[in-house]
Enzyme design. Structure first.
Site, PDB file in Angstrom:
ATOM      1  N   LYS A  22      51.704 -42.862-128.075  1.00  0.00           N
ATOM      2  CA  LYS A  22      52.475 -42.740-126.827  1.00  0.00           C
ATOM      3  C   LYS A  22      53.866 -43.212-127.057  1.00  0.00           C
ATOM      4  CE  LYS A  22      52.720 -46.322-123.767  1.00  0.00           C
ATOM      5  NZ  LYS A  22      54.160 -46.617-123.373  1.00  0.00           N
ATOM      6  N   ASN A  23      53.956 -44.125-127.850  1.00  0.00           N
ATOM      7  CA  ASN A  23      55.479 -44.663-128.072  1.00  0.00           C
ATOM      8  C   ASN A  23      56.230 -43.896-128.871  1.00  0.00           C
ATOM      9  OD1 ASN A  23      55.145 -46.704-126.444  1.00  0.00           O
ATOM     10  ND2 ASN A  23      54.609 -48.329-127.856  1.00  0.00           N
ATOM     11  N   CYS A 118      60.974 -54.820-115.887  1.00  0.00           N
ATOM     12  CA  CYS A 118      59.539 -54.558-115.634  1.00  0.00           C
ATOM     13  C   CYS A 118      58.724 -55.943-115.917  1.00  0.00           C
ATOM     14  CB  CYS A 118      59.218 -53.402-116.446  1.00  0.00           C
ATOM     15  SG  CYS A 118      58.690 -54.233-118.161  1.00  0.00           S
ATOM     16  N   ARG A 123      64.269 -56.546-120.103  1.00  0.00           N
ATOM     17  CA  ARG A 123      64.539 -55.419-121.135  1.00  0.00           C
ATOM     18  C   ARG A 123      65.863 -54.533-120.499  1.00  0.00           C
ATOM     19  NH1 ARG A 123      58.773 -52.468-121.136  1.00  0.00           N
ATOM     20  NH2 ARG A 123      59.406 -52.047-123.152  1.00  0.00           N
ATOM     21  N   PRO A 124      66.882 -55.298-121.044  1.00  0.00           N
ATOM     22  CA  PRO A 124      68.319 -54.870-120.874  1.00  0.00           C
ATOM     23  C   PRO A 124      68.350 -53.433-121.902  1.00  0.00           C
ATOM     24  CG  PRO A 124      68.476 -56.833-121.825  1.00  0.00           C
ATOM     25  CD  PRO A 124      66.908 -56.839-121.521  1.00  0.00           C
ATOM     26  N   ASP A 309      52.594 -55.560-128.845  1.00  0.00           N
ATOM     27  CA  ASP A 309      51.928 -54.955-127.882  1.00  0.00           C
ATOM     28  C   ASP A 309      50.412 -54.943-128.256  1.00  0.00           C
ATOM     29  OD1 ASP A 309      53.742 -53.317-126.656  1.00  0.00           O
ATOM     30  OD2 ASP A 309      53.768 -51.746-127.640  1.00  0.00           O
ATOM     31  N   ARG A 401      48.372 -45.169-117.984  1.00  0.00           N
ATOM     32  CA  ARG A 401      49.687 -44.749-118.663  1.00  0.00           C
ATOM     33  C   ARG A 401      49.748 -44.922-119.958  1.00  0.00           C
ATOM     34  NH1 ARG A 401      53.841 -48.989-117.677  1.00  0.00           N
ATOM     35  NH2 ARG A 401      54.770 -47.747-119.179  1.00  0.00           N
TER      36      ARG A 401
HETATM   37  C1  UD1 Z   1      59.358 -53.118-127.434  1.00  0.00           C
HETATM   38  C2  UD1 Z   1      58.757 -53.777-128.846  1.00  0.00           C
HETATM   39  C3  UD1 Z   1      57.901 -52.513-129.155  1.00  0.00           C
HETATM   40  C4  UD1 Z   1      56.969 -52.311-128.171  1.00  0.00           C
HETATM   41  C5  UD1 Z   1      57.599 -51.963-126.773  1.00  0.00           C
HETATM   42  C6  UD1 Z   1      56.531 -51.906-125.641  1.00  0.00           C
HETATM   43  C7  UD1 Z   1      59.594 -55.121-130.615  1.00  0.00           C
HETATM   44  C8  UD1 Z   1      60.866 -55.312-131.542  1.00  0.00           C
HETATM   45  N1  UD1 Z   1      59.594 -53.971-129.843  1.00  0.00           N
HETATM   46  O1  UD1 Z   1      60.014 -52.058-127.592  1.00  0.00           O
HETATM   47  O2  UD1 Z   1      57.320 -52.594-130.470  1.00  0.00           O
HETATM   48  O3  UD1 Z   1      55.963 -50.940-128.481  1.00  0.00           O
HETATM   49  O4  UD1 Z   1      58.348 -53.038-126.344  1.00  0.00           O
HETATM   50  O5  UD1 Z   1      56.181 -52.948-125.355  1.00  0.00           O
HETATM   51  O6  UD1 Z   1      58.498 -55.454-130.809  1.00  0.00           O
HETATM   52  N2  UD1 Z   1      66.890 -55.835-126.205  1.00  0.00           N
HETATM   53  C9  UD1 Z   1      68.128 -56.236-125.443  1.00  0.00           C
HETATM   54  N3  UD1 Z   1      69.065 -55.121-125.339  1.00  0.00           N
HETATM   55  C10 UD1 Z   1      68.926 -53.930-125.689  1.00  0.00           C
HETATM   56  C11 UD1 Z   1      67.474 -53.668-125.975  1.00  0.00           C
HETATM   57  C12 UD1 Z   1      66.689 -54.510-126.286  1.00  0.00           C
HETATM   58  O7  UD1 Z   1      68.533 -57.458-125.226  1.00  0.00           O
HETATM   59  O8  UD1 Z   1      69.567 -53.041-125.298  1.00  0.00           O
HETATM   60  C13 UD1 Z   1      65.903 -56.841-126.322  1.00  0.00           C
HETATM   61  C14 UD1 Z   1      64.628 -56.735-125.332  1.00  0.00           C
HETATM   62  O9  UD1 Z   1      64.881 -57.430-124.146  1.00  0.00           O
HETATM   63  C15 UD1 Z   1      63.650 -57.295-125.930  1.00  0.00           C
HETATM   64  C16 UD1 Z   1      64.119 -57.131-127.594  1.00  0.00           C
HETATM   65  O10 UD1 Z   1      65.657 -56.891-127.461  1.00  0.00           O
HETATM   66  O11 UD1 Z   1      63.594 -59.058-125.818  1.00  0.00           O
HETATM   67  C17 UD1 Z   1      63.166 -56.037-128.360  1.00  0.00           C
HETATM   68  O12 UD1 Z   1      63.351 -55.073-127.642  1.00  0.00           O
HETATM   69  P1  UD1 Z   1      63.294 -53.447-127.908  1.00  0.00           P
HETATM   70  O13 UD1 Z   1      62.525 -53.583-129.103  1.00  0.00           O
HETATM   71  O14 UD1 Z   1      64.419 -52.718-127.500  1.00  0.00           O
HETATM   72  O15 UD1 Z   1      62.243 -52.955-126.972  1.00  0.00           O
HETATM   73  P2  UD1 Z   1      61.291 -51.713-126.826  1.00  0.00           P
HETATM   74  O16 UD1 Z   1      62.042 -50.605-127.408  1.00  0.00           O
HETATM   75  O17 UD1 Z   1      60.830 -51.679-125.441  1.00  0.00           O
END
Ligand code: UD1
Length: 424
Positions: A22-23, A118, A123-124, A309, A401
């Site tokens: 999915k991801n 969420c 999640r910024p 995850d 989902r």
């Molecule tokens: C994350 C997981 C990914 C998982 C997905 C869904 C990690 C590193 N990432 O990916 O494996 O499949 O969730 O559950 O394990 N952040 C910021 N600013 C940004 C982007 C991110 O502060 O612009 C922070 C997030 O809040 C979080 C961290 O960085 O604490 C890692 O986030 P990120 O890897 O970007 O999240 P996803 O891509 O959603």
């Protein structure tokens, strides 16, 4: 609203085909916006999230041919008719935010709703936006929308991420492939899905190298064609079923699961006393149910660390292990919502800040529980497979989902799961 009724029915035995990830699929679908010719994805998982992305792409002018239930999805973004992704389409699923970079790179401007937080945390997207600014985009945030413009095109940039972000790494790649010059991403995420995206983009004519390492180099090209690409197998789905097989003391072949993507989980399973065998068709997971599971400590981290995850699912396994395990969540600030639900089944879990202490119990007992997010939901299913009596998992739209044909896949291995509700 749909719910699942689950009755413990002994060890899971059989084979489970693992779907496309999915991801990965969601980012690959966003990549179709970059391509002037059709992008054809095989092994596309049929999920609420991917179907939702299909709707968004169609609203932007992409012609999508993806018959119901089929794994082959053909997307043709010959003409992009809109560059606006409205709130209603983005708020429901965060990955839709990833159309911003491709639209900016291909058309020069885009207006995309901020995704918002969420259940698992804030999640910024600041790192995503900083990357686009570094590539020369003007970004304004107004009324909950990101308005981005790079009317003379994006320029290659040297971007050093302050910490690892999967989303920001992918999104920067999705923009940099059409930028003028070279982009270097440092402290980039190394998740297998990043590699999958790079391979697909390269098949379309992009020049991405270094993926799978913390330094990714992207030489911008003037345009991307199209390609046929097989979506990587879903390591989180595979890991989930591996944990389910281990929990029930079963013997399951996970067809298409890749050892190289699941190193941290395999290590923890081995330490817990589970057998993991690499076979030509995938991974075999087995455990002798007469030997108790051992408690194992887990700390989530970016790949190749233990995936956030799979944290909830592993917690469910540790609930029935012999001894005490500590589970530390380092990626998201609010990702223990499954703990009180697992406790309803008789688990002994204490949560303090980002650490959960799980004291294994000899048995769990069925109860009514509530699914709170995608991975939390499936951790409850795993616990239910070993809990005495009936467990009812409510609000399972989260499961739909992200897990393709979950009841069918587990049911074929002996699980007694029935869906109740509107779409049963
Ligand atoms: C994350 C997981 C990914 C998982 C997905 C869904 C990690 C590193 N990432 O990916 O494996 O499949 O969730 O559950 O394990 N952040 C910021 N600013 C940004 C982007 C991110 O502060 O612009 C922070 C997030 O809040 C979080 C961290 O960085 O604490 C890692 O986030 P990120 O890897 O970007 O999240 P996803 O891509 O959603």
């Amino acid at each position: 609203m749909d719910k699942l009724s689950i009755l413990a029915n002994g060890p899971l035995e059989g084979r489970i085909p693992i779907s496309g990830a999915k991801n990965s699929a969601l980012k690959l679908m966003a990549a179709s916006l970059l391509c002037e010719e059709p992008l054809v994805l095989t092994s596309t998982p049929n999920l609420a999230d991917t179907r939702f992305m299909e709707k968004l792409l169609q609203s932007l002018g992409v012609v999508v041919e993806w018959p119901k239930g089929e794994a082959l999805c053909r997307m043709h973004a010959e003409n992009i008719s809109s560059t606006i992704a409205p709130y209603d389409l983005v708020r429901k699923m965060r990955a839709t935010f990833n159309v911003l970079g491709p639209l900016l790179a291909r058309v020069g401007h885009a207006t995309v709703s901020l995704p918002g937080g969420c259940a698992i945390g804030a999640r910024p997207v600041d790192l995503h936006l900083k990357a686009f600014e570094a590539m020369g985009a003007d970004i304004v945030i107004e009324e909950g929308y990101v308005k981005a413009a790079a009317l003379r095109g994006l320029k290659g940039a040297h971007i050093v991420f302050p910490f690892v972000s999967v989303g920001a790494t992918e999104h920067a790649m999705l923009a940099a492939v059409l930028a003028d010059g070279e982009t270097i991403l440092e402290n980039a995420a190394c998740e297998p899905e990043i590699g999958d995206l790079a391979i697909c983009l390269n098949a379309c004519g992009a020049k991405v190298s270094g993926y799978g390492t913390p330094t990714i180099r992207i030489q911008g090209v003037a345009k991307l064609t199209g390609a046929r690409h097989d979506v990587i197998s879903d390591r989180i789905e595979a890991g989930t079923f591996a944990i389910a097989a281990a929990a029930t003391g079963g013997n399951v072949l996970l067809e298409g699961a890749r050892e190289e993507d699941l190193g941290a989980l395999i290590d923890c399973l081995l330490r817990a006393g589970v057998t993991v065998e690499v076979e030509p068709k995938g991974l075999r997971i087995k455990r002798d149910p007469s030997v108790p599971l051992k408690a194992v400590d887990v700390v989530t981290a970016p790949h190749p660390g233990f995936p956030t995850d799979l944290q909830a699912q592993f917690m469910a396994l540790m609930c029935i292990a012999d001894g005490t395990s500590t589970i530390r969540e380092n990626i998201f600030e609010n990702r223990f919502m499954h703990a009180p639900e697992l406790s309803r089944l008789g688990a002994n879990i204490q949560v303090r800040a980002n650490e959960a202490v799980v004291r294994g119990v000899s048995r769990l007992k069925g109860a009514q529980v509530m699914a709170t997010d995608l991975r939390a939901s499936v951790s409850l299913v795993i616990a239910a497979l070993v809990a005495e009596g009936e467990t009812v998992v409510n609000r399972i739209y989260h499961l739909d989902r992200g897990f393709e044909r979950l009841e069918e896949k587990l049911g074929r291995c002996g699980a007694k799961i029935t869906r109740q509700g509107d779409s049963a």
